[in-house]
Design an enzyme around this catalytic site. Structure first.
Site, PDB file in Angstrom:
ATOM      1  N   GLU A 481      -1.738  12.473  27.855  1.00 45.71           N
ATOM      2  CA  GLU A 481      -2.002  13.886  27.582  1.00 45.71           C
ATOM      3  C   GLU A 481      -0.745  14.670  27.205  1.00 45.71           C
ATOM      4  OE1 GLU A 481      -4.143  15.138  31.031  1.00 45.71           O
ATOM      5  OE2 GLU A 481      -5.964  14.076  30.442  1.00 45.71           O
ATOM      6  N   GLN A 590       1.425   9.263  30.998  1.00 45.97           N
ATOM      7  CA  GLN A 590       0.829   8.152  31.732  1.00 45.97           C
ATOM      8  C   GLN A 590       0.640   6.968  30.802  1.00 45.97           C
ATOM      9  OE1 GLN A 590      -2.530  10.936  32.034  1.00 45.97           O
ATOM     10  NE2 GLN A 590      -3.839   9.132  32.011  1.00 45.97           N
TER      11      GLN A 590
END
Length: 761
Positions: A481, A590
């Site tokens: 993100e 991530q």
């Protein structure tokens, strides 16, 4: 090995109490109750006092700065539905609380084998007379609407009056934190009390509340059983109901009260009939009998879910807590799913994400497939809304599942890192395919999974297009993100390719078993040919210069953000840097492409994995709790076992150590699933292949062994791995085909299989 979490003589700071409200929550997948003190806290303390029903929500305004077409302006929000926890205790007119002077030997215990949470302390009055006060709570796995509190007051040498005031509040407020984007920012009254009744004949208080917008009703019913020396006194009614039990207690005596609460919602029940039926059912058993069936349920659960290592007691405590929290969090009725915080708090407003399918569902697929099938059923239940969502986004065919939801409506306000994450479609498809491989459950595939695979695949043909000879997917966001709205996110493209190929492979089976179903959906052989062609032509970005897979078309062209030079107080970056600043740099929140390395491991050779892993490891902040477990698994794949242990150790204890400093808002449910993945798919190297299970064990130096069980094709297989051998035995069911280190074997009731552990791989 005892499965308990114990906290003794803890400091009663606000931070510690809110943390323990989460850690000692009790839930069963339908209702969840935070571990609040029954008597409450002093006025200067902030508490997230909450009781929740999975899937019960209201709709709140979600203001957009610019209301462009298709932007959602409303969101679904989980509700704090009632407060049946509150109980006040008075001895000789003095309220007894954990904050009273003279309190000592404070202790809390979460017993994960009995399914109860307990709290106890000793209280002493000004005259030096003492009593022990204990509380024991249970949310029933056997009768899901049932929550109980058992309170015992045991006098050491105190003699005097005893009064217990039990409160039943029909409305409660959600917790807000305007400084954290993961929490609700504004206070709203979502529920209003429609009816308050105290039925004297049955001594039952009943409060019905109705949501402001979603038109759902919640009914809570409360009744008590008190010890002989306590008699029902005053009953006060308004929008809340309080009942008072009075009596005397002598030295050496124990007085007790049991508070039974039932939670019923209009999505699942006809309230009045269900209330009467459930009250009768609760009263068929004593509390001791309800405790017994709770323990029996968990005996079966732990037989399947047992997971432990030798050499790390704290890890074993965390493993037990993680798996227990997952069974507490999972919706078991096809109407609800698993919220990001389970039923332990209001973080992320109770929304369901892709976390369920990629991080948590594998645990249920391999231990409790009957729950996994219900999670698939939930996605099928909201499939029509997913079709509507696809039309809103301009797609003429197919379905697009919402990024954040409770009942199927998109509740993500920031589309670049929300709605644009189309990969949720292929994540759901992946989980269905893995479930089918692990279970052979053709009925689930025919009734739910097949239609989901078809409708989500139709979306890919609509959103993608051919660019010359290659099939591309533009303007969407992968799991990372900090990199949003890009062309050809590798993870997404790889996942879509996997989905399309498997749909084509499963199509003859679907057609054979239910030709009418295929006809009703209008599926044709030509459509399957189009899927196969798109899969074969799928563009998977690669850098010839760096000899690594590219996260997307533009990622490797951006300047590198030197995350090792950033001050620690600037993490997580999403709270300190504008999104566009992050989007313009090579920095990952991530695991993204590294997640593809795990889920689609057969698509990569080991040298490519090693190069890609080394590159993306330097650019990943792990600001998401979903990241470290995946880096651990892939480190194991490439033989870097001690590095894998470093990541696993970091991620596996997040909640019990509160290392991310936000567990007070609720558990990190997906990370708990990731902990299971990290051990079973990481160090044990388990993979669910089409016709067999595969194991490639690699244990870290610190561990002497690990053992766990899995359900595969209806059989329960127990696996023990130590530094000398791997032992596989069948506990129930038919023989299982297993491959260990590439060597094929069959495990049956007559044939345990042992194979030497390979120290060097």
């Amino acid at each position: 090995m005892s499965k308990q979490m114990i906290k003794k003589d803890f400091p009663l700071t606000n931070e510690e109490l809110r943390l323990q409200e989460t850690l000692f929550h009790t839930a069963n997948g339908y209702i969840g109750v935070r571990g609040n003190f029954e008597e409450g806290y002093p006025m200067d303390y902030i508490s997230s006092r909450g009781q929740y029903i999975n899937g019960v929500y209201d709709v709140a305004e979600m203001k957009q700065a610019e209301q462009l077409y298709g932007f959602p302006n409303k969101k679904e929000v989980i509700l704090n539905v009632a407060d049946t926890q509150s109980v006040h205790l008075y001895l000789d007119g003095e309220e007894v609380t954990a904050f009273s002077q003279g309190v000592r030997e404070m202790c809390r215990v979460l017993d994960m084998e009995k399914g109860t949470a307990s709290r106890q302390f000793i209280w002493k009055n000004e005259q030096g007379k003492e009593v022990t006060v204990s509380y024991r709570r249970m949310t029933s796995f056997v009768l899901l609407p049932l929550f109980t509190i058992e309170i015992k007051i045991t006098s050491h040498d105190f003699e005097g009056t005893l009064s217990i005031v039990s409160e039943h509040h029909g409305t409660a407020h959600n917790f807000v934190n305007p400084d954290d984007p993961r929490m609700a920012a504004e206070t709203e009254d979502y529920l209003s009390v429609a009816e308050t009744i105290y039925e004297e004949e049955q001594a039952v208080s009943k409060i019905t509340a109705v949501t402001k917008t979603s038109n759902l009703a919640v009914q809570t019913l409360v009744f008590h059983e008190a010890s002989p020396q306590l008699e029902l006194g005053a009953v006060e009614e308004s929008e809340s109901i309080s009942v008072v039990y009075d009596g005397q207690i002598k030295s050496g005596e124990t007085a007790s009260i049991i508070k039974y609460s039932l939670f019923i919602d209009s999505r699942r029940y006809e309230l009045e009939k269900a209330g009467a039926d459930l009250l009768a059912k609760v009263r068929e058993k004593t509390l001791m009998e309800w405790y017994r069936v709770q323990e029996e349920y968990l005996q079966k659960f732990w037989q399947r879910a047992e997971l432990s290592v030798g050499g790390d007691p704290l890890l074993n405590e965390s493993l037990n807590y993680s798996l227990y929290s997952l069974i507490q969090s999972a919706g078991k009725d096809g109407i609800s799913n698993i919220a990001a915080k389970g039923l332990s708090g209001e973080g992320y407003e109770g929304h369901y994400f892709w976390d369920t399918e990629i991080y948590m569902m594998p645990f249920f697929t391999l231990t409790y497939p009957e729950i996994a099938s219900k999670l698939i059923e939930f996605r099928y239940m909201i499939l029509d809304k997913a079709r509507e969502n696809a039309r809103t986004l301009g797609h003429k065919q197919g379905a697009l599942f919402p990024w954040r939801t409770i009942s199927g409506t998109e509740s993500s306000g920031y589309y670049p890192s929300g709605t644009a994450q189309y990969h949720i479609n292929s994540d759901i498809a992946y989980s269905i395919i893995q479930y089918y491989h692990a279970t052979g459950d053709i009925d689930c595939l025919l009734n739910y999974g097949g239609e989901i695979l078809i409708e989500t695949s139709r979306l890919w043909l609509d959103v993608g297009h051919y660019e010359g000879t290659r099939f591309v997917l533009n303007c969407m966001t992968g799991p990372d993100e900090y990199t949003c709205v890009v062309n050809n996110n590798y993870y997404t493209n790889q996942s879509v390719q996997y989905q399309l190929r498997w749909l084509v492979k499963l199509y003859p089976l679907l057609k054979e078993k239910n030709a009418l179903f295929i006809e009703q959906l209008g599926v044709t052989d030509e459509e399957m040919t189009a899927y196969q062609a798109a899969a074969d032509a799928m563009y998977l970005p690669y850098s010839d210069e760096l000899q690594i897979h590219a996260q997307d078309d533009s990622f490797l062209e951006k300047p590198i953000l030197p995350i090792e030079e950033l001050p620690k107080e600037k993490f997580p970056l999403l709270l300190h840097y504008h999104p566009l600043y992050l989007y313009r740099h090579q920095v990952c929140k991530q695991a993204d492409l590294v997640l593809a390395y795990f889920l689609h491991d057969q698509a990569f050779d080991e040298e490519a994995l090693k190069r890609g892993y080394a590159y993306y490891e330097k650019r990943t902040t792990h600001d998401s709790s979903l990241s470290s477990c995946i880096f651990s698994i892939v480190a194991n794949q490439i033989g870097e076992v001690e590095k894998a242990y470093h990541y696993f150790d970091e991620s596996s204890k997040i909640d019990i150590t509160n290392s991310h400093h936000n567990t007070q808002d609720g558990i990190h449910a997906a990370n708990m699933g990731g902990t299971y993945l990290g051990l079973v798919f990481g160090f044990a190297g388990l993979r669910i292949r089409e016709d067999f299970l595969e194991l490639t064990p690699r244990l870290p130096e610190k561990w002497s062994n690990c053992h766990f069980s899995v359900m595969y094709q209806g059989s329960l297989l127990h696996i023990t791995i130590d530094k000398e051998r791997i032992c596989l035995s069948l506990e129930e069911g038919a023989a299982v085909d297993v491959t260990v280190y590439g060597q094929q074997g069959i495990v049956s009731s007559e044939n345990e299989w042992e194979i030497p552990y390979r120290k060097e791989q």
